[in-house]
Design a protein around this motif. Structure first.
Motif, short mmCIF file in Angstrom:
data_model
loop_
_atom_site.label_atom_id
_atom_site.label_comp_id
_atom_site.label_asym_id
_atom_site.label_seq_id
_atom_site.Cartn_x
_atom_site.Cartn_y
_atom_site.Cartn_z
N SER A 54 0.84 -1.20 0.00
CA SER A 54 0.00 0.00 0.00
C SER A 54 0.88 1.25 0.00
O SER A 54 2.03 1.20 0.42
CB SER A 54 -0.91 0.01 1.23
N GLU A 93 -4.96 -0.38 -4.54
CA GLU A 93 -4.48 0.53 -3.50
C GLU A 93 -2.98 0.44 -3.33
O GLU A 93 -2.42 0.92 -2.35
CB GLU A 93 -5.17 0.23 -2.17
N GLU A 94 -2.30 -0.15 -4.31
CA GLU A 94 -0.85 -0.30 -4.18
C GLU A 94 -0.13 0.91 -4.74
O GLU A 94 -0.64 1.63 -5.57
CB GLU A 94 -0.39 -1.57 -4.89
N ASN A 122 -2.01 8.73 -3.10
CA ASN A 122 -2.68 7.45 -2.93
C ASN A 122 -3.57 7.21 -4.14
O ASN A 122 -4.13 8.14 -4.70
CB ASN A 122 -3.58 7.44 -1.69
N ASN A 127 -7.10 7.28 3.03
CA ASN A 127 -6.34 6.24 3.70
C ASN A 127 -6.30 6.60 5.17
O ASN A 127 -5.96 7.70 5.53
CB ASN A 127 -4.92 6.19 3.11
#
Length: 144
Positions: A54, A93-94, A122, A127
């Motif tokens: 993430s 979401e990486e 992001n 997040n």
């Protein structure tokens, strides 16, 4: 100490650099690209097996690498969050490797603020681990 937050970690690193009378631009321009390069190598090794990590995990790892390169064994001024370190695969979401490469190039030419803004990006709307959405990127990870 407090829970990890990327923006705060960068400020704490800068403050400690100032206390040690380091050249801020020169130090960041040397250390940040090296830390990102290490992170890219690690990401390429684990990507096919475990997926990418993430953005918050990458941010935490990069901050720690810069801290350790600059200040050795001095204790981290933030608390690391072990729950954000798990790799993800296909969850959207990486932290993209292309974005890290672009941030590495940007940092190497001395535009540290832009590089850090890119790394604060992001791919999710929000997040809960202290990361904030940054600039929009194109498909190559370059800031638009």
């Amino acid at each position: 100490m407090e829970k990890f937050n990327f923006g705060r970690a960068c400020v704490l690193i800068l403050e400690n650099m100032q206390k040690k009378e380091m050249d801020l631009l020169e130090t960041w321009t040397e250390e940040l690209p090296l830390a990102i390069s290490d992170e890219i190598r690690e990401a390429q090794v684990i990507y096919r097996i475990m997926g990418l990590r993430s953005p918050a995990a990458v941010q935490q790892c990069l901050s720690k690498k810069v801290w350790e390169r600059c200040f050795g064994d001095e204790p981290l001024p933030w608390i690391e969050d072990p729950t954000i370190n798990k790799p993800t695969f296909g969850l959207g979401e990486e932290m993209k490797i292309a974005l890290m490469r672009e941030a590495m190039r940007t940092a190497a030419i001395g535009n540290i603020r832009v590089a850090l803004t890119m790394l604060a990006t992001n791919s999710m709307d929000s997040n809960t681990n202290g990361s904030r959405e940054g600039p929009t990127t194109n498909g190559n990870g370059a800031a638009m």
